[in-house]
Design a protein around this motif. Structure first.
Motif, PDB file in Angstrom:
ATOM      1  N   MET A 171       0.839  -1.185   0.000  1.00  0.00           N
ATOM      2  CA  MET A 171       0.000   0.000   0.000  1.00  0.00           C
ATOM      3  C   MET A 171       0.880   1.242   0.000  1.00  0.00           C
ATOM      4  O   MET A 171       1.745   1.396   0.861  1.00  0.00           O
ATOM      5  N   ASP A 172       0.685   2.109  -0.996  1.00  0.00           N
ATOM      6  CA  ASP A 172       1.424   3.362  -1.074  1.00  0.00           C
ATOM      7  C   ASP A 172       0.655   4.467  -0.369  1.00  0.00           C
ATOM      8  O   ASP A 172      -0.556   4.624  -0.568  1.00  0.00           O
ATOM      9  N   CYS A 173       1.351   5.235   0.449  1.00  0.00           N
ATOM     10  CA  CYS A 173       0.736   6.348   1.174  1.00  0.00           C
ATOM     11  C   CYS A 173       1.470   7.630   0.801  1.00  0.00           C
ATOM     12  O   CYS A 173       2.694   7.695   0.878  1.00  0.00           O
ATOM     13  N   TYR A 174       0.709   8.637   0.396  1.00  0.00           N
ATOM     14  CA  TYR A 174       1.296   9.892  -0.043  1.00  0.00           C
ATOM     15  C   TYR A 174       1.220  10.917   1.087  1.00  0.00           C
ATOM     16  O   TYR A 174       0.152  11.163   1.648  1.00  0.00           O
ATOM     17  N   TYR A 175       2.359  11.496   1.398  1.00  0.00           N
ATOM     18  CA  TYR A 175       2.460  12.457   2.490  1.00  0.00           C
ATOM     19  C   TYR A 175       2.846  13.837   1.951  1.00  0.00           C
ATOM     20  O   TYR A 175       3.596  13.955   0.970  1.00  0.00           O
ATOM     21  N   HIS A 176       2.345  14.860   2.631  1.00  0.00           N
ATOM     22  CA  HIS A 176       2.791  16.231   2.371  1.00  0.00           C
ATOM     23  C   HIS A 176       3.095  16.828   3.735  1.00  0.00           C
ATOM     24  O   HIS A 176       2.220  16.863   4.604  1.00  0.00           O
ATOM     25  N   ASN A 177       4.332  17.281   3.933  1.00  0.00           N
ATOM     26  CA  ASN A 177       4.733  17.661   5.278  1.00  0.00           C
ATOM     27  C   ASN A 177       5.731  18.813   5.241  1.00  0.00           C
ATOM     28  O   ASN A 177       6.192  19.227   4.169  1.00  0.00           O
ATOM     29  N   VAL A 178       6.061  19.304   6.431  1.00  0.00           N
ATOM     30  CA  VAL A 178       7.042  20.375   6.581  1.00  0.00           C
ATOM     31  C   VAL A 178       8.061  19.950   7.629  1.00  0.00           C
ATOM     32  O   VAL A 178       7.687  19.518   8.727  1.00  0.00           O
ATOM     33  N   ALA A 179       9.347  20.043   7.297  1.00  0.00           N
ATOM     34  CA  ALA A 179      10.425  19.704   8.228  1.00  0.00           C
ATOM     35  C   ALA A 179      11.163  20.986   8.620  1.00  0.00           C
ATOM     36  O   ALA A 179      11.375  21.874   7.790  1.00  0.00           O
ATOM     37  N   LYS A 180      11.544  21.071   9.892  1.00  0.00           N
ATOM     38  CA  LYS A 180      12.224  22.262  10.398  1.00  0.00           C
ATOM     39  C   LYS A 180      13.713  22.005  10.545  1.00  0.00           C
ATOM     40  O   LYS A 180      14.133  20.935  10.957  1.00  0.00           O
ATOM     41  N   PHE A 181      14.515  23.026  10.192  1.00  0.00           N
ATOM     42  CA  PHE A 181      15.973  22.930  10.302  1.00  0.00           C
ATOM     43  C   PHE A 181      16.464  24.067  11.188  1.00  0.00           C
ATOM     44  O   PHE A 181      16.105  25.230  10.984  1.00  0.00           O
ATOM     45  N   GLU A 182      17.311  23.726  12.168  1.00  0.00           N
ATOM     46  CA  GLU A 182      17.869  24.730  13.073  1.00  0.00           C
ATOM     47  C   GLU A 182      19.357  24.476  13.281  1.00  0.00           C
ATOM     48  O   GLU A 182      19.789  23.337  13.429  1.00  0.00           O
ATOM     49  N   GLU A 183      20.125  25.559  13.307  1.00  0.00           N
ATOM     50  CA  GLU A 183      21.570  25.472  13.607  1.00  0.00           C
ATOM     51  C   GLU A 183      21.976  26.727  14.369  1.00  0.00           C
ATOM     52  O   GLU A 183      21.784  27.849  13.878  1.00  0.00           O
ATOM     53  N   GLU A 184      22.549  26.535  15.555  1.00  0.00           N
ATOM     54  CA  GLU A 184      22.969  27.675  16.359  1.00  0.00           C
ATOM     55  C   GLU A 184      24.337  28.191  15.922  1.00  0.00           C
ATOM     56  O   GLU A 184      25.207  27.411  15.512  1.00  0.00           O
ATOM     57  N   ASN A 185      24.506  29.516  16.020  1.00  0.00           N
ATOM     58  CA  ASN A 185      25.788  30.172  15.706  1.00  0.00           C
ATOM     59  C   ASN A 185      26.315  29.741  14.344  1.00  0.00           C
ATOM     60  O   ASN A 185      27.470  29.353  14.184  1.00  0.00           O
ATOM     61  N   ALA A 186      25.454  29.783  13.364  1.00  0.00           N
ATOM     62  CA  ALA A 186      25.823  29.302  12.026  1.00  0.00           C
ATOM     63  C   ALA A 186      26.646  30.316  11.242  1.00  0.00           C
ATOM     64  O   ALA A 186      27.339  29.946  10.288  1.00  0.00           O
ATOM     65  N   GLU A 187      26.607  31.588  11.649  1.00  0.00           N
ATOM     66  CA  GLU A 187      27.276  32.628  10.851  1.00  0.00           C
ATOM     67  C   GLU A 187      27.710  33.768  11.759  1.00  0.00           C
ATOM     68  O   GLU A 187      27.018  34.115  12.721  1.00  0.00           O
ATOM     69  N   GLY A 188      28.891  34.333  11.451  1.00  0.00           N
ATOM     70  CA  GLY A 188      29.358  35.487  12.212  1.00  0.00           C
ATOM     71  C   GLY A 188      30.597  35.163  13.029  1.00  0.00           C
ATOM     72  O   GLY A 188      31.154  34.055  12.959  1.00  0.00           O
ATOM     73  N   ILE A 189      31.049  36.133  13.814  1.00  0.00           N
ATOM     74  CA  ILE A 189      32.232  35.956  14.652  1.00  0.00           C
ATOM     75  C   ILE A 189      31.944  36.495  16.052  1.00  0.00           C
ATOM     76  O   ILE A 189      31.084  37.365  16.240  1.00  0.00           O
ATOM     77  N   LEU A 190      32.666  35.964  17.011  1.00  0.00           N
ATOM     78  CA  LEU A 190      32.546  36.381  18.397  1.00  0.00           C
ATOM     79  C   LEU A 190      31.076  36.443  18.823  1.00  0.00           C
ATOM     80  O   LEU A 190      30.352  35.489  18.706  1.00  0.00           O
ATOM     81  N   TRP A 191      30.639  37.600  19.338  1.00  0.00           N
ATOM     82  CA  TRP A 191      29.254  37.689  19.814  1.00  0.00           C
ATOM     83  C   TRP A 191      28.288  38.161  18.722  1.00  0.00           C
ATOM     84  O   TRP A 191      27.102  38.237  18.947  1.00  0.00           O
ATOM     85  N   TRP A 192      28.809  38.461  17.498  1.00  0.00           N
ATOM     86  CA  TRP A 192      27.942  38.808  16.376  1.00  0.00           C
ATOM     87  C   TRP A 192      27.697  37.555  15.553  1.00  0.00           C
ATOM     88  O   TRP A 192      28.359  37.314  14.535  1.00  0.00           O
ATOM     89  N   GLN A 193      26.819  36.766  16.018  1.00  0.00           N
ATOM     90  CA  GLN A 193      26.525  35.514  15.324  1.00  0.00           C
ATOM     91  C   GLN A 193      25.026  35.351  15.098  1.00  0.00           C
ATOM     92  O   GLN A 193      24.211  35.884  15.868  1.00  0.00           O
ATOM     93  N   LYS A 194      24.717  34.619  14.048  1.00  0.00           N
ATOM     94  CA  LYS A 194      23.319  34.363  13.700  1.00  0.00           C
ATOM     95  C   LYS A 194      23.048  32.860  13.721  1.00  0.00           C
ATOM     96  O   LYS A 194      23.887  32.058  13.317  1.00  0.00           O
ATOM     97  N   ASP A 195      21.879  32.539  14.193  1.00  0.00           N
ATOM     98  CA  ASP A 195      21.417  31.149  14.064  1.00  0.00           C
ATOM     99  C   ASP A 195      20.779  30.972  12.700  1.00  0.00           C
ATOM    100  O   ASP A 195      20.400  31.941  12.024  1.00  0.00           O
ATOM    101  N   LYS A 196      20.650  29.717  12.322  1.00  0.00           N
ATOM    102  CA  LYS A 196      20.031  29.410  11.029  1.00  0.00           C
ATOM    103  C   LYS A 196      18.705  28.690  11.282  1.00  0.00           C
ATOM    104  O   LYS A 196      18.658  27.673  11.981  1.00  0.00           O
ATOM    105  N   HIS A 197      17.632  29.246  10.751  1.00  0.00           N
ATOM    106  CA  HIS A 197      16.307  28.663  10.910  1.00  0.00           C
ATOM    107  C   HIS A 197      15.579  28.672   9.563  1.00  0.00           C
ATOM    108  O   HIS A 197      15.409  29.739   8.967  1.00  0.00           O
ATOM    109  N   PHE A 198      15.170  27.514   9.122  1.00  0.00           N
ATOM    110  CA  PHE A 198      14.327  27.487   7.928  1.00  0.00           C
ATOM    111  C   PHE A 198      13.491  26.207   7.924  1.00  0.00           C
ATOM    112  O   PHE A 198      13.746  25.264   8.668  1.00  0.00           O
ATOM    113  N   TRP A 199      12.468  26.198   7.104  1.00  0.00           N
ATOM    114  CA  TRP A 199      11.567  25.062   6.962  1.00  0.00           C
ATOM    115  C   TRP A 199      11.594  24.579   5.522  1.00  0.00           C
ATOM    116  O   TRP A 199      11.860  25.363   4.601  1.00  0.00           O
ATOM    117  N   ILE A 200      11.366  23.293   5.356  1.00  0.00           N
ATOM    118  CA  ILE A 200      11.306  22.738   4.013  1.00  0.00           C
ATOM    119  C   ILE A 200       9.974  22.010   3.842  1.00  0.00           C
ATOM    120  O   ILE A 200       9.597  21.168   4.660  1.00  0.00           O
TER     121      ILE A 200
END
Length: 218
Positions: free
Chosen positions: A46-75
């Motif tokens: 039996m084939d089941c078709y899904y449609h969904n959203v996955a979340k992606f998170e990464e801390e301190n993904a960009e920047g230096i020292l205390w100027w850093q950004k996290d990465k947040h996006f959904w697919i």
């Protein structure tokens, strides 16, 4: 695929009838075969078709020292999960009119995220997030694949439906054999758990509840 299963069962029945018509001796030895039951299980998926959203998170993904950004996006993605019985674990034991069928529980056989469903519009980046690059998309795709399998594996209603489908087709096959040779078979089910060890025989599970994915029998 559903028509293929029906043709297969019809072919078995015709062979049974031909055997009975050609030789009384042949009909005596005609009985349910493990090889044919494995073939039925391979078709009864039996084939089941899904449609969904996955979340992606990464801390301190960009920047230096205390100027850093996290990465947040959904697919956002679509995918297909195939549920069914592992045919290699199916076996049958026939003693006169009692048929004992050993069968595993239905599981996720294959799981595929539709790559065509992924485009630039599928990625939703949170405002203020660090930049999303190609490597992130690869990681997100793998995460979507894992989430798709996890969701399907925990969907007891759909798994029960796939289990019932396989057992119903096996019952039809055995009934056809019995009709051809003039026997009324009784069936005893023995279930294998995830460790492939036998558990107490019990009636086939029934599918209940409402589910979001759309199952399509093959």
């Amino acid at each position: 695929m559903k028509k293929t299963i029906l043709f297969f069962l019809a072919g078995v029945l015709m062979l049974c009838t031909a055997s009975c018509g050609n030789s009384n001796t042949a009909s005596v030895h005609l009985e349910p075969k493990t090889s044919q039951m494995k073939a039925i299980c391979e078709l009864a998926v039996m084939d089941c078709y899904y449609h969904n959203v996955a979340k992606f998170e990464e801390e301190n993904a960009e920047g230096i020292l205390w100027w850093q950004k996290d990465k947040h996006f959904w697919i956002e993605y679509s995918g297909v999960v195939t549920l069914g019985i592992d045919a290699s674990l199916v076996s049958v034991d026939v003693k006169d009119t009692e048929v004992t069928i050993t069968i595993p529980q239905a599981t996720v056989l294959t799981c595929t995220v539709d790559s065509a469903s992924l485009s630039e519009d599928s990625f939703i980046v949170e405002q203020g997030s660090a930049k999303v690059d190609a490597d992130d998309e690869i990681v997100a795709f793998a995460a979507a694949q894992a989430q798709l399998k996890e969701n399907a594996s925990s969907d007891t209603a759909l798994l029960a439906s796939a289990q019932q489908r396989a057992q119903t087709l096996l019952e039809d096959y055995i009934t056809n054999i019995g009709n051809a040779v003039g026997k009324e078979y009784s069936i005893k089910w023995v279930y294998l758990n995830t460790e492939e060890t036998e558990v107490e025989a019990s009636p086939a599970p029934s599918a209940t509840g409402t589910v979001e994915p759309t199952p399509t029998p093959n």
